[in-house]
Design an enzyme around this catalytic site. Structure first.
Site, short mmCIF file in Angstrom:
data_model
loop_
_atom_site.label_atom_id
_atom_site.label_comp_id
_atom_site.label_asym_id
_atom_site.label_seq_id
_atom_site.Cartn_x
_atom_site.Cartn_y
_atom_site.Cartn_z
N LYS A 141 0.88 -1.18 0.00
CA LYS A 141 0.00 0.00 0.00
C LYS A 141 0.90 1.22 0.00
CE LYS A 141 -4.43 0.69 0.06
NZ LYS A 141 -5.51 -0.25 -0.32
N ASP A 176 -7.02 3.99 -4.57
CA ASP A 176 -7.67 3.81 -3.27
C ASP A 176 -8.33 5.17 -2.98
OD1 ASP A 176 -7.79 1.76 -0.89
OD2 ASP A 176 -7.40 3.67 0.08
P1 NDP Z 1 -12.99 7.31 -3.01
O1 NDP Z 1 -11.95 8.33 -2.75
O2 NDP Z 1 -13.50 7.11 -4.38
O3 NDP Z 1 -14.24 7.58 -2.07
C1 NDP Z 1 -14.11 7.63 -0.70
C2 NDP Z 1 -15.44 8.03 -0.09
O4 NDP Z 1 -15.38 7.87 1.31
C3 NDP Z 1 -15.80 9.48 -0.34
O5 NDP Z 1 -17.18 9.61 -0.38
C4 NDP Z 1 -15.19 10.16 0.87
O6 NDP Z 1 -15.77 11.40 1.20
C5 NDP Z 1 -15.48 9.15 1.94
N1 NDP Z 1 -14.48 9.28 3.01
C6 NDP Z 1 -13.14 9.27 2.86
N2 NDP Z 1 -12.54 9.46 4.05
C7 NDP Z 1 -13.54 9.59 4.94
C8 NDP Z 1 -13.56 9.82 6.32
N3 NDP Z 1 -12.43 9.93 7.03
N4 NDP Z 1 -14.79 9.90 6.94
C9 NDP Z 1 -15.93 9.78 6.23
N5 NDP Z 1 -15.97 9.59 4.89
C10 NDP Z 1 -14.79 9.49 4.27
O7 NDP Z 1 -12.38 5.94 -2.41
P2 NDP Z 1 -12.85 4.46 -2.70
O8 NDP Z 1 -14.30 4.40 -2.92
O9 NDP Z 1 -11.93 3.88 -3.69
O10 NDP Z 1 -12.48 3.76 -1.30
C11 NDP Z 1 -13.42 3.62 -0.25
C12 NDP Z 1 -12.98 2.52 0.68
O11 NDP Z 1 -12.90 1.28 -0.05
C13 NDP Z 1 -11.61 2.69 1.33
O12 NDP Z 1 -11.62 2.10 2.61
C14 NDP Z 1 -10.70 1.87 0.42
O13 NDP Z 1 -9.54 1.45 1.09
C15 NDP Z 1 -11.61 0.71 0.11
N6 NDP Z 1 -11.29 -0.07 -1.08
C16 NDP Z 1 -11.16 0.52 -2.31
C17 NDP Z 1 -10.89 -0.25 -3.41
C18 NDP Z 1 -10.84 0.32 -4.77
O14 NDP Z 1 -10.69 -0.46 -5.71
N7 NDP Z 1 -10.95 1.63 -4.96
C19 NDP Z 1 -10.66 -1.70 -3.30
C20 NDP Z 1 -10.90 -2.24 -1.98
C21 NDP Z 1 -11.17 -1.42 -0.92
P3 NDP Z 1 -14.96 12.78 0.98
O15 NDP Z 1 -15.17 13.11 -0.45
O16 NDP Z 1 -15.60 13.72 1.94
O17 NDP Z 1 -13.52 12.50 1.33
O1 2IT Z 2 -7.77 -1.96 -0.94
C1 2IT Z 2 -7.68 -2.43 -2.09
O2 2IT Z 2 -7.81 -3.63 -2.32
C2 2IT Z 2 -7.46 -1.49 -3.20
N1 2IT Z 2 -7.43 -0.28 -2.97
C3 2IT Z 2 -7.25 -2.01 -4.59
C4 2IT Z 2 -5.82 -2.40 -4.80
C5 2IT Z 2 -5.45 -2.79 -6.19
O3 2IT Z 2 -4.25 -3.02 -6.40
O4 2IT Z 2 -6.30 -2.86 -7.08
#
Ligand code: NDP
Ligand code: 2IT
Length: 445
Positions: free
Chosen positions: A124, A164
């Site tokens: 990460k 992420d």
């Molecule tokens: P994005 O940046 O696209 O979206 C994040 C969302 O969560 C936004 O709506 C953001 O709001 C909100 N958010 C972020 N930080 C906080 C906080 N501290 N408190 C409340 N809301 C918050 O990220 P992703 O959708 O990609 O990621 C979301 C989650 O999923 C994370 O935990 C990530 O690690 C996990 N994840 C992502 C993957 C991926 O492929 N993208 C894969 C597996 C897991 P704001 O705009 O206000 O910051």
């Molecule tokens: O938390 C996760 O699994 C991710 N943000 C995706 C990682 C990746 O390499 O696609």
């Protein structure tokens, strides 16, 4: 193995690394029993080795903002474990990013990637830079400055980053462009790329869709499906958007979305048309979720709150770590929630998980239920290696199969004597066994 002794040592060594200690504690508690059946693991000090990252790079990132002012951020890459494949995992750009946060995420990623059935190690990285409120040009300059350092540490067979929080297609595009310029090498060193330059179809959808495929498998164990189920979703970014989309496609009724400022509740349900509005709002205009309630006046915006006190059947935390505490978990149980599937990484605090499990909810930890994202990243790497791109259907079918295999593995290792499936234990044991066996085979390195 004595979990408490190991945890006490780690706490003394890393007293400020709250998230990292939380993630390690959960895994060690789950694997203690099976670990103790393998004296060869103890002799090779597998646990002592697996909880430490292979290496961490920290670097200064200096760039110039639109006012001409010099800005300085910190960049990191945590290469956690490469026992089963090249380092693989996302980059997070958020003002709260710390080494502890990235260590917890890299640790989780190691086990998650082992569950995917694909050959990927865990990593990460990221920065305390927040794209929120920045212009496109500022984001590009930051990404380019970040890559001046990160480029040294990554490569198609070494370490393959992706997105992420705060890192989506736009940021990956800028970083890939700079990587290519510096290395003069067009390779699959990033995943989540644009589809014109090697990105896989279904990668944007994969984490959210995969979470719902996993949820579907969980519901099936109790003879249920998603039709007509009311769903609470947190977040409004990549994972939340596509979890919402798949819920709609399967006949469920999403009621909420959120961001770090508050949440919206739509009593009429979020439809595909409303979701298209959210995608435009968040991905193009980079707006805030409160604007949803201005566009759809039946919806209510709750500033500064999370959606966990609303009545529903299913909860999908898709925003960030530690976003459900014990009191909120109890509210979900009291309101009749039957299933919680984590789209985010570690969104539930340990006391919340205990409440879900004590009340026999279907509860999936992120390392199982959100593994669809990194799985399709693995498939993007395969497509890049063979210089081909697969159709949406091919990738989506593969994703479904992987999520179903992960579910099966959780059932295999997590079913208790009373028949309750402890998905936390199942995921941790299955992931751990694969990594531990690979480490054993490769000697003391
Ligand atoms: P994005 O940046 O696209 O979206 C994040 C969302 O969560 C936004 O709506 C953001 O709001 C909100 N958010 C972020 N930080 C906080 C906080 N501290 N408190 C409340 N809301 C918050 O990220 P992703 O959708 O990609 O990621 C979301 C989650 O999923 C994370 O935990 C990530 O690690 C996990 N994840 C992502 C993957 C991926 O492929 N993208 C894969 C597996 C897991 P704001 O705009 O206000 O910051
Ligand atoms: O938390 C996760 O699994 C991710 N943000 C995706 C990682 C990746 O390499 O696609």
């Amino acid at each position: 193995m004595k979990t408490q002794e190991i945890m006490a040592r780690l706490q003394a060594k890393y007293p400020l690394e709250k998230e990292y200690l939380q993630a390690v504690q959960e895994v060690l508690e789950s694997i203690e029993e099976v670990y103790n059946q393998h004296p060869e693991f103890e002799k090779a000090k597998i646990v002592e080795r697996i909880v430490e990252p292979d290496r961490i790079f920290t670097f200064r990132v200096t760039w110039i903002d639109d006012n001409g002012d010099v800005q300085t951020n910190l960049g990191y890459r945590v290469q956690f474990n490469s026992a089963i494949g090249p380092y693989k995992g996302g980059l997070r750009f958020h003002k709260a990013v710390t080494p502890s946060m990235l260590k917890f995420l890299g640790f989780e990623q190691t086990f998650k990637n082992a569950l995917t059935t694909l050959p990927m190690g865990g990593a990460k990285g990221g920065s305390d830079f927040s794209p929120r409120g920045k212009s496109n040009a500022e984001v590009m300059r930051f990404c380019q400055a970040f890559m001046l350092e990160l480029t040294r540490h990554i490569g198609p067979e070494l370490d393959v980053p992706a997105g992420d929080i705060g890192v989506g297609g736009r940021e990956v595009g800028f970083m890939f462009g700079m990587y290519k310029k510096l290395t003069r090498d067009f390779s699959g060193t990033f995943t989540g790329k644009g589809r014109e330059f090697g990105g896989s179809l279904i990668r944007p959808e994969a984490t959210g869709y995969g979470n719902i495929y996993f949820l579907k498998e969980m519901l099936k164990t109790r003879g249920m499906d998603l039709k007509g189920k009311k769903v609470l979703i947190s977040g409004s970014g990549n994972v939340a958007q596509y979890a919402t989309e798949k819920c709609i496609q399967l006949g469920a009724i999403p009621l909420t979305l959120s961001d770090s400022d508050g949440y919206i509740y739509d009593p009429d349900g979020i439809t595909q048309e409303k979701l298209e509005y959210v995608k435009e709002l968040k991905n193009v205009e980079r707006g805030r979720i409160k604007e949803y309630a201005e566009e759809y006046p039946n919806a209510v915006y709750h500033a500064g709150e999370r959606p966990w006190h609303e009545k529903a059947d299913i909860a999908l935390p898709c925003a960030t770590q530690n976003e459900i505490n014990g009191e909120q978990a109890q509210a979900l149980v009291d309101n009749g929630v039957i299933a919680v599937a984590e789209g985010a990484n570690m969104p539930s605090l340990p006391e919340a998980i205990k409440i879900f499990q004590d009340n026999k909810l279907l509860y999936a930890p992120g390392k199982a239920s959100n593994a669809g994202g990194v799985s399709v990243s693995g498939l993007e790497m395969s497509q890049n290696s063979e210089r081909l791109s697969w159709t949406s259907k091919e990738v989506d079918d593969y994703l479904k199969r992987i999520m179903s295999d992960i579910h099966e593995n959780c059932v295999k290792y997590g079913t208790q004597a009373d028949g309750y499936i402890n998905y936390v234990k199942g995921a941790n044991v299955a992931g751990f066994m694969k990594v531990a066996n690979a480490m054993m085979a490769q000697g003391i390195v």
